[in-house]
Design a protein around this motif. Structure first.
Motif, short mmCIF file in Angstrom:
data_model
loop_
_atom_site.label_atom_id
_atom_site.label_comp_id
_atom_site.label_asym_id
_atom_site.label_seq_id
_atom_site.Cartn_x
_atom_site.Cartn_y
_atom_site.Cartn_z
N ASN A 1 20.11 59.88 18.92
CA ASN A 1 19.79 59.53 17.54
C ASN A 1 18.99 58.23 17.46
O ASN A 1 18.69 57.75 16.38
N ASN B 1 20.91 59.18 11.68
CA ASN B 1 22.06 60.06 11.72
C ASN B 1 21.88 61.26 12.64
O ASN B 1 22.84 61.84 13.11
N SER B 2 20.63 61.65 12.83
CA SER B 2 20.41 62.81 13.68
C SER B 2 19.12 62.61 14.46
O SER B 2 18.33 61.72 14.15
N LYS B 3 18.94 63.46 15.45
CA LYS B 3 17.74 63.37 16.28
C LYS B 3 16.48 63.62 15.43
O LYS B 3 15.48 62.94 15.57
N GLU C 1 16.04 63.13 12.26
CA GLU C 1 15.74 61.97 11.41
C GLU C 1 15.12 60.85 12.22
O GLU C 1 14.21 60.16 11.75
#
Lengths: 287, 403
Positions: free
Chosen positions: B135, B197-199, B201
């Protein structure tokens, strides 16, 4: 009915002396060619570079006032007001003016409805592409015609008629001051396709049909072909009138319509006098 | 008569046409027709780079321009490459001077600590592609030695304070100064890091930062070589005018056909065939997301015009067919020889224009490619789908068969 008969007799008589008639479209083609050579063609902003602005006036000004205002604020003399119709104005600039400067210069006087600027790089590119496009279009069309008829003389007659149509259409552009533009080039390409229609109709009917004399076959083809041409001319005339009177800014469409009307009128002569004449001559010599 | 109707409706060409017309109407009403900039109003700006560039550089140029236009709140921007030296920016509903103003000037990148400007676009020498780990993301970039010195001085002892980064005077992001940078020792190779929060993003964010850093100094000089724009009001007038012109053209053709054939009934199938052709072209345009602009409208008119020509040819061939069935069939075959030959020459004439358009993008004469493509599309739809049905209709019902 009697009248139709008279017309047919008249056409029949004309067809009998077809050879001198070939000279009519040929002469018009030569005149058109001379017109293009000596009178020249206007080039639109697309092709010669420069800028074209369609404005809506916010206050009433005369042509001279507007020109001098722009000259003064933009610091260049190469500005021409092409038309003023009510509050709608078309202005042409000799160079590819920065639209930001133009809109600043016009602040309080007019707003820009449409703006088109073409720099020298782009205009040169466009000009080159136009020669290629027209050249290849004509070449591909010719090859297709040869493939269709597989007979050199009738094929050449069709191609000659198409070439005459184009030359006469370009001559008409020179005569009526229609500029060479992307739009009129589109129209010329369309004309290549359209004008060949009637020639193919004629050649197919005369060469492939077995029924009736050559004259009868030609007359039948003429009835069909002239209806086609008149229908096309009528629809283009509708387009022309609407664009000229309702939306003069849509010059793309009115230019296309005007060029096609001239070309289609020429096509009636080249198909039924020149192409048919050559075809009959060929058939006579062959038999 | 009923037998004829059911026989006509069972013909596979008729069924195909009915299905396609229904599909087109569905496509047009659900997907809508994309209008070209000259109909909905908007600007098309043609930009030329100083020299031809490779795909990666081109990608940087287009994403930087896209980013900057978005920052200015310009909606509906399309920035695309055209060949290896040209970029085309299309923007709906914006006055041309605004856009030219943005595109014509280089982007202004500034990084501030407190109120002091510590970096500008010229201080950034190069930007590396972002590195994504889970992330977390980082965008490494290199500063000029001058820039590095300036930055180090300003950042000394300010660990934890934000570096506010502006593009064209708008705050985009504000990463914190790390302890390592705050020592005051000049470093040319620096990086901005962050976690999301995530890859996915993280990828978006990193790309954004990368573009931001590059925006101040495009890898090549750009120049506006052409501007073309139409206000929304004028565009609406164009669209309306085109509809009026189309209707008048149909009316004019109808009058001529009625005069020529003295058979008002014959006008109906010709009218319906024309309408079907229009619907199929627009339906196809909706499906492939083809822009309908003034040039495309001219192409549609051209295609439909050849359609009327072809219907006249079919009608006349059948009329002269003396009523015997076999004879009529034979005639229709003749008619289609002419029709296919004409279509072939028209398509042959349009191909070079379409080719220039697709290979060069919408620069120069390529703008007319839409016209050529629409004409070819319309002619193909006509000769394979609608005109055979017209022929079938004339053949079955013998509408024109007054002899």
């Amino acid at each position: 009915m009697g009248e139709t008969l008279k017309v047919i007799v008249l056409i029949d008589r004309i067809l009998k002396s077809y050879r001198p008639l070939i000279a009519i479209p040929a002469a018009i083609t030569v005149i058109a060619l001379l017109l293009v050579v000596f009178n020249g063609l206007n080039e639109s902003v697309d092709l010669k570079g420069g800028a074209l602005a369609e404005l809506t006036l916010e206050k009433s000004v005369t042509q001279a006032e507007l020109e001098s205002l722009l000259r003064e604020k933009l610091g260049t003399g190469d500005i021409k007001v092409l038309s003023i119709r009510g509050e709608r104005v078309t202005v042409q600039f000799g160079t590819d003016m920065d639209v930001v400067k133009v809109s600043e210069a016009l602040r309080g006087t007019a707003t820009i409805n449409s703006y088109k600027a073409v720099g020298p790089v782009l205009s040169k590119q466009a000009m080159n592409q136009i020669y290629w496009a027209i050249g290849f279009a004509f070449l591909f069309m010719s090859v297709t015609v040869f493939i269709i008829f597989r007979d050199p003389v009738p094929s050449l007659a069709v191609i000659l008629a198409a070439a005459s149509d184009i030359i006469i259409a370009v001559g008409g552009m020179s005569l009526f001051g229609i500029p060479l533009s992307l739009a009129s080039v589109g129209a010329i390409l369309m004309l290549i396709g359209y004008s060949v229609d009637t020639d193919i109709l004629l050649t197919t009917r005369v060469l492939k049909r077995r029924k009736g004399t050559i004259n009868e076959r030609a007359l039948g083809a003429m009835k069909t072909g002239v209806t086609m041409s008149i229908a096309a001319i009528a629809s283009m005339a509708a387009l022309y009138l609407v664009t000229v009177f309702v939306m003069p800014e849509a010059r793309v469409l009115s230019d296309i319509a005007a060029v096609l009307i001239i070309g289609l009128l020429a096509d009636i002569l080249t198909t039924w006098l020149m192409n048919l004449g050559i075809l009959r001559w060929y058939l006579e010599v062959r038999s | 008569m009923n037998r004829k109707v059911s026989k006509f409706l069972k013909d596979y060409r008729v069924i195909l046409l009915i299905v396609l017309v229904a599909a087109s109407i569905t496509a047009i009403s659900t997907m809508g027709i994309q209008q070209g900039l000259d109909l909905q109003g908007g600007s098309l700006i043609q930009i030329q780079l100083e020299r031809p560039v490779d795909a990666a550089t081109m990608n940087t140029v287009t994403s930087v321009l896209d980013k900057r236009l978005n920052i200015f709140g310009v909606k509906d921007v399309k920035v695309r490459a055209s060949g290896d030296q040209n970029v085309i920016v299309e923007i709906a509903g914006v006055q041309p001077d605004q856009v030219a103003d943005i595109v014509g000037k280089p982007g202004k990148f500034e990084a501030k600590i407190g109120n002091e400007t510590v970096l500008t676009g010229t201080d950034i020498v190069s930007v590396q592609p972002p590195i994504i780990t889970g992330n977390e993301w980082e965008v490494p970039f290199r500063l000029s030695t001058d820039g590095a010195r300036k930055f180090a001085e300003a950042a000394r002892g300010k660990a934890g304070e934000p570096v506010k980064m502006y593009l064209d005077d708008r705050l985009i992001t504000a990463p914190e100064i790390s302890a390592e940078v705050a020592t005051g020792k000049p470093v040319t190779d620096v990086r901005i890091t962050g976690a999301e929060n995530s890859k996915a993003e993280a990828e978006v964010q990193a790309k954004e930062i990368e573009t931001l850093l590059k925006s101040g100094s495009l890898p090549v000089k750009v120049k506006i070589v052409g501007v073309s724009s139409v206000s929304p009001e004028l565009g609406k007038q164009f669209a309306e005018g085109a509809v009026i012109a189309g209707l008048l053209a149909v009316l004019a053709i109808a009058v001529i056909l009625i005069v020529r054939y003295r058979s008002p009934i014959l006008v109906l199938p010709i009218f319906f065939t024309t309408l079907a052709e229009l619907l199929l072209i627009l339906g196809a345009a909706a499906v492939i997301r083809w822009n309908i602009d003034l040039a495309a409208i001219a192409g549609i008119l051209a295609a439909i015009g050849t359609g009327v020509d072809d219907q006249i040819i079919i009608t006349d061939e059948v009329l002269s067919g003396e009523g015997r069935r076999t004879r009529r069939k034979f005639r229709i075959k003749d008619a289609f020889f002419i029709i296919f030959a004409s279509a072939g020459t028209l398509i042959a004439a349009m191909l070079p224009l379409a080719y220039i358009g697709f290979s060069r993008g919408a620069t120069g004469i390529g703008l007319l490619a839409g016209f050529a493509f629409t004409t070819v599309l319309g002619v193909i739809i006509g000769v394979f789908i609608t005109r055979p049905v017209y022929a079938r209709f004339i053949e079955t019902f013998n509408v024109a068969g007054r002899k």
